[in-house]
Design a protein around this motif. Structure first.
Motif, PDB file in Angstrom:
ATOM      1  N   LEU B  11       3.036   9.132   6.205  1.00 40.42           N
ATOM      2  CA  LEU B  11       1.846   9.833   5.719  1.00 40.42           C
ATOM      3  C   LEU B  11       1.385   9.243   4.389  1.00 40.42           C
ATOM      4  O   LEU B  11       0.185   9.048   4.179  1.00 40.42           O
ATOM      5  N   ALA B  12       2.345   8.960   3.520  1.00 44.09           N
ATOM      6  CA  ALA B  12       1.977   8.358   2.242  1.00 44.09           C
ATOM      7  C   ALA B  12       1.299   7.015   2.487  1.00 44.09           C
ATOM      8  O   ALA B  12       0.300   6.675   1.835  1.00 44.09           O
ATOM      9  N   ALA B  14      -0.400   6.198   5.175  1.00 42.27           N
ATOM     10  CA  ALA B  14      -1.742   6.476   5.710  1.00 42.27           C
ATOM     11  C   ALA B  14      -2.704   6.787   4.567  1.00 42.27           C
ATOM     12  O   ALA B  14      -3.854   6.328   4.557  1.00 42.27           O
ATOM     13  N   PHE B  15      -2.206   7.563   3.599  1.00 38.07           N
ATOM     14  CA  PHE B  15      -3.033   7.904   2.441  1.00 38.07           C
ATOM     15  C   PHE B  15      -3.452   6.634   1.694  1.00 38.07           C
ATOM     16  O   PHE B  15      -4.630   6.441   1.378  1.00 38.07           O
ATOM     17  N   GLY B  18      -5.895   4.570   3.624  1.00 40.83           N
ATOM     18  CA  GLY B  18      -7.215   5.191   3.548  1.00 40.83           C
ATOM     19  C   GLY B  18      -7.884   4.913   2.210  1.00 40.83           C
ATOM     20  O   GLY B  18      -9.067   4.584   2.149  1.00 40.83           O
ATOM     21  N   CYS B  19      -7.097   5.038   1.127  1.00 34.69           N
ATOM     22  CA  CYS B  19      -7.669   4.789  -0.204  1.00 34.69           C
ATOM     23  C   CYS B  19      -8.250   3.382  -0.287  1.00 34.69           C
ATOM     24  O   CYS B  19      -9.306   3.169  -0.876  1.00 34.69           O
ATOM     25  N   VAL B  53      -7.698   6.118  10.377  1.00 39.77           N
ATOM     26  CA  VAL B  53      -6.856   6.854   9.436  1.00 39.77           C
ATOM     27  C   VAL B  53      -6.437   8.193  10.039  1.00 39.77           C
ATOM     28  O   VAL B  53      -5.269   8.604   9.946  1.00 39.77           O
ATOM     29  N   ILE B  57      -2.649   9.453  10.779  1.00 37.47           N
ATOM     30  CA  ILE B  57      -2.068  10.723  10.312  1.00 37.47           C
ATOM     31  C   ILE B  57      -1.471  11.481  11.490  1.00 37.47           C
ATOM     32  O   ILE B  57      -0.343  11.974  11.444  1.00 37.47           O
TER      33      ILE B  57
END
Lengths: 919, 66
Positions: B11-12, B14-15, B18-19, B53, B57
């Motif tokens: 998840l981190a 994916a974050f 995405g950023c 993204v 997730i």
């Protein structure tokens, strides 16, 4: 067809439907069959994020800045990726502390401070009011557009009309009434509203369906799909720029600011906090919401750009506000059914937001602003035993009405100068101010109340100066000089070019300066002094929320209270019946018959406080509980000790476990040693009695023969020789007996000497057979030795093994029939062991004797016919020796078929060091 | 427990992905007047990256429950 009465009727039917769903949801919740206990409902209810801003405003934004409407949906998507860390922690904290709102959360983190809770409430109310104004503006302008149908008439400036003639005023009133009826029907024992959540989830479906319907209608009904719309837009020079340059005008800084702000808003808008954290039924629901909610955002935005472009193409030059395209496009094509559907969709978006937002805000106003003030100014309220639950409801209802009226006021003052999205962004910037204190509080122990107060105040003031006041100035309610010349004409103080910062849009400008002030003050002031008792306590509760599920708070309370007082107190806010039930349940959980039997200890006080916190907020709950419970203050040292203890306790308990394991091992060893001692004692006794008995026999015969020789000096020489020979042999037997007894005693007590060396068993057998060859010759018996070519070496004591072999061979010889005797000695390699067998063709051993022969001083076979010729210790000693080297010694025999003694010696023992001493 | 940690790391990731995908400078690569199959490049890119993204997730968070 679309006249006022139709609009009102449709609206009322829709609101009635919402009410029915909410009622049904509450009914189901009361019966324990929750309507909202599934992850999809949770995800849909989170979509309360999509308000009329999304429904009407996104298209307006897209018509100006192309893809620039999107970052406010990408930010929440990114936050949901982190939701598993951030939201989960927030949910755990909220559940563990019965927190009711974001103000409660922050005030609770910094030591249940009233002042902090009040400040957060004020920021939230002031910050969110523009957002509520946005909903009023959108809903009322959709109504006035519908009233103009079939013409498309842009609503006039409501500031020029009187309040009485202003549609948005009536919208505000109706929404206030609806929310009051809807959200404050009863004061919940819990802080949760299941019915409301169910209704919001339904509204989210309506919004999505309605918006998608318009999208499909515009894209495929008015034009020929996406490609067609985009092609036409690309051909139009004025629209062409919308499809390229990302955030037209302000560049990537603005894009990033919106992304960041929306991420913060998703966490800290009071309604998002309410839905995502407070109303969460099961934290596992986060899993689905983490992707379903972003997916919802994606779907509802799919058609935004086509609608915007379609509207711009269709209404080119007609002065139609792009914020209204969603409604005006179906109106222009006289699609009445769709027009109504859109109106309902917009109404859902607006009501959903207003309901949750005002309920969340009213809870905050009641719990964190009004109640603390009341408690301070009217101390009698505490001593009075009145039922206060009605008072709470009244405060909340008043707060709802007040908030909506403030929203209306803002709309009148400033709403006209801005597009929908611009108004919303003012609110986003305000609630983002909670981020440092809240996120910092969840991960940093050092944050203090003073730091949080300073940070929030600084951030809020900068926000007000750079965004809120300019919005009034732009609407003409403040002098325009304020914007262009700066405060008091000081150039550096121009609110949107503060200290000369230019080149960024107003949102990024505000974001930078407010966060600069906010984080700076929060961290700076926090570092001035170490946290105090209450702060340190709560810091641990919050920061360690995911690690610790224990009731730590209970350990941090010391004092005296009466059960009855506590119950009465809770009863005044929740109603006596509910309090009674809750206390009884608590008593049952802790094994007491009724609450009255319980001691009002820290746990019970904690329980009462959390019950109250659910109704009036944690800060007020603490004050109320303190009024009936005599708390003895803890010093900072004590608190730190308790907190340390918790962690020390864990290491102590690990240490203790280790010690107790050691102790157990030691006990087992001692027991074993004791058993061995007892056994040895028994063995000694056995040996003593057996030995004395066995010694007596040879001694008696020696004495008898000696007396004969003594008494008869004239005895014949031959007889004399015979008797003396018997004396000598009996003496030898006696010596052997004593030697073997001592040997066995040594082996059994573990004091025998063992000399280990690698040896070849075939050599041992050869030597033993050679040593006994004289015995075999005397009996004219045959020895057949069958040995393998080469056998593996083993580690053992050579002399002891020879002792065993000699014993077995001499035993075998003893029972052979003279002349026809035959003994076979065989060595075999059996995988992991060597096996030696000594087989004779003597009379054999009866089955019942086969165990006896291995017992001490037992001799079988010839005891009746002849006097014993052995000591009865040879086989027991041999067995002990073999067992010492990890092997086995046993006999196989049948009467008349001879006897075979076998022993094995494991090969593995060759690799183990041979220890002298106990085996 | 291991799987839980792994899901958290995913998840981190994916974050962070995405950023990067949703910001300058990657965004600027698609910031031009061009269209693929009639869809403007930037519009197609943002929605595609967005969907990716979300899929990431979903994959990370729902995977280990099954």
């Amino acid at each position: 067809m679309l006249d006022l009465s139709v609009i009102i009727a449709v609206s009322l039917v829709y609101l009635g439907l919402l009410f029915a769903v909410a009622w049904w949801g509450d009914q189901r919740a009361d019966r324990g069959r929750s309507l909202i206990a599934n992850p999809s409902t949770y995800a849909l209810s989170m979509a309360v994020y999509c308000t009329t801003w999304t429904f009407y405003g996104s298209v307006g934004r897209a018509a100006v800045s192309g893809i620039g409407f999107l970052p406010v949906y990408l930010g929440p998507t990114l936050v949901m990726a982190l939701g598993w860390f951030l939201l989960l922690k927030m949910i755990r904290i909220v559940k563990a502390n019965r927190i009711t709102s974001i103000a409660d959360f922050i005030s609770s983190r910094y030591g249940k401070s009233h002042r902090l809770g009040g400040l957060v409430t004020i920021i939230a109310v002031v910050g969110v009011i523009p957002y509520i104004a946005l909903q009023l503006k959108a809903v009322s302008s959709s109504i006035s557009l519908l009233l103009g149908y079939p013409d498309i008439v842009m609503p006039g400036r409501s500031a020029t009309t009187s309040v009485a003639a202003d549609i948005s005023f009536y919208v505000a009133l109706i929404l206030a009434a609806f929310t009051i009826v809807f959200g404050t029907r009863h004061l919940d024992a819990t802080e949760r509203h299941e019915g409301m959540v169910a209704a919001i989830a339904l509204e989210s479906c309506v919004k999505l369906v309605s918006f998608t319907a318009v999208g499909v209608f515009v894209t495929y009904g008015m034009y020929n799909g996406f490609g067609d719309i985009f092609q036409r837009a690309l051909d139009d020079p004025s629209l062409r720029q919308l499809l390229g340059a990302v955030p037209s005008g302000q560049g990537y800084t603005s894009w990033f600011s919106l992304l960041f702000l929306s991420a913060m808003a998703l966490l800290f808008l009071p309604r998002q906090f309410q839905i995502a954290v407070v109303e969460n039924v099961n934290e596992e629901h986060l899993r689905r919401a983490a992707w379903l909610f972003p997916l919802y955002l994606l779907l509802i935005n799919l058609f935004v750009l086509p609608i915007a472009l379609g509207g711009l193409l269709h209404f080119a030059g007609q002065g139609v506000d792009a914020d209204t395209f969603v409604l005006t496009l179906p109106m222009a094509l006289r699609h009445e059914g769709l027009v109504l559907l859109v109106f309902i969709g917009g109404l859902s978006a607006g009501t959903g937001m207003v309901i949750v937002e005002t309920i969340a805000l009213s809870t905050m106003v009641c719990n964190d602003l009004v109640m603390p003030l009341l408690l301070r100014s009217h101390k009698t309220l505490l001593d009075d035993s009145r039922d206060l639950s009605r008072l709470l409801l009244t405060i909340r209802r008043g707060a709802i009405a007040l908030i909506l009226l403030l929203g209306y006021l803002y709309f009148r003052l400033a709403g006209e100068a801005y597009a929908l999205v611009a108004i919303g962004l003012i609110s986003f910037s305000a609630v983002a101010q909670f981020a440092p204190a809240l996120i910092g509080g969840m991960y940093w122990r050092g944050g203090t109340r003073g730091g949080a107060m300073a940070g929030l105040s600084a951030g809020f003031l900068v926000w007000a100066y750079t965004l809120l006041l300019p919005s009034f100035a732009k609407s003409g309610w403040l002098p325009a000089d304020f914007l262009t010349q700066g405060l008091f004409g000081i150039d550096l103080l121009r609110p949107q070019q503060l200290f000369g910062l230019t080149g960024v849009d107003e949102i990024s400008h505000c974001l930078f300066w407010s966060f600069f002030a906010n984080i700076g003050a929060y961290v700076g002031v926090s570092l001035l002094r170490p946290p105090m008792v209450a702060e340190a306590t709560q810091a641990t509760v919050f920061v360690d929320a995911l690690k610790d599920t224990g009731q730590r708070g209970a350990a941090l309370w010391r004092g005296r209270a009466r059960v009855g007082d506590l119950r009465d107190l809770v009863g005044r806010f929740l109603g006596p019946g509910r309090a009674q039930t809750a206390f009884a349940a608590f008593a049952k959980r802790h094994g007491a018959g009724s609450a009255d039997e319980m001691e009002a200890d820290a746990r019970l006080v904690q329980f009462a406080e959390s019950l109250l916190a659910g109704a009036i907020g944690s800060a007020s709950a603490r004050v109320m509980v303190a009024s009936v419970a005599k708390e003895e203050p803890l010093s900072i040292e004590e608190v730190m000790n308790i907190l340390d203890e918790a962690s020390q306790l864990r290491s102590y308990s690990r240490e203790l476990e280790r010690k107790s394991r050691q102790l157990q091992a030691a006990t087992t060893e001692l027991q074993e040693a004791n058993e061995r001692l007892k056994e040895l004692d028994r063995v000694k006794d056995d040996i003593m009695s057996s030995v004395t008995h066995e010694l007596r026999t040879p001694l008696t015969s020696i004495r008898a023969f000696s007396e004969l020789l003594h008494d008869d000096p004239k005895m014949h020489l031959a007889d004399r020789q015979r008797f003396l020979g018997l004396v000598v042999s009996e003496t030898e037997r006696l010596t052997r007996l004593i030697n073997q007894t001592l040997d066995l005693a040594k082996i059994e007590s573990g004091r025998a000497d063992w000399n280990g060396c690698e040896l070849d068993l075939t050599e041992v057998i050869d030597r033993s057979v050679a040593a006994t060859s004289q015995l075999f010759r005397e009996k004219e018996a045959q020895v057949i030795v069958d040995l393998p070519e080469n056998s593996p070496l083993i580690l053992a004591d050579r002399d002891r093994l020879i002792q065993v072999m000699l014993n077995l061979l001499s035993n075998a010889v003893k029972f052979l029939t003279p002349g026809s005797g035959e003994v076979r000695v065989r060595l075999r390699v059996l995988g992991e062991a060597l096996e030696v067998s000594v087989a004779d063709n003597g009379p054999g051993i009866r089955p019942e004797d086969q165990q006896l022969i291995f017992e001490k001083f037992r001799q079988v076979g010839d005891t009746m016919t002849a006097k014993p010729s052995g000591t009865g210790l040879g086989l027991p000693i041999s067995r002990r020796i073999v067992e010492h080297f990890g092997g086995r010694l046993w006999v196989e025999s049948a009467v008349g078929e001879g006897a075979t003694f076998r022993f094995t010696l494991p090969l593995t023992s060759a690799r183990q060091p041979l220890e002298a001493g106990p085996a | 427990m291991h799987r839980r940690i792994l899901a958290g790391d995913r998840l981190a990731a994916a974050f962070l992905v995405g950023c990067v995908l949703f910001n300058y400078p990657l965004l600027s690569l698609f910031d031009r007047h061009a269209a693929i199959a009639g869809i403007p490049l930037i519009y197609g890119y943002v929605f595609f990256a967005w969907a990716m993204v979300i899929a990431l997730i979903a994959w990370a968070i729902e995977r280990h429950v099954r």
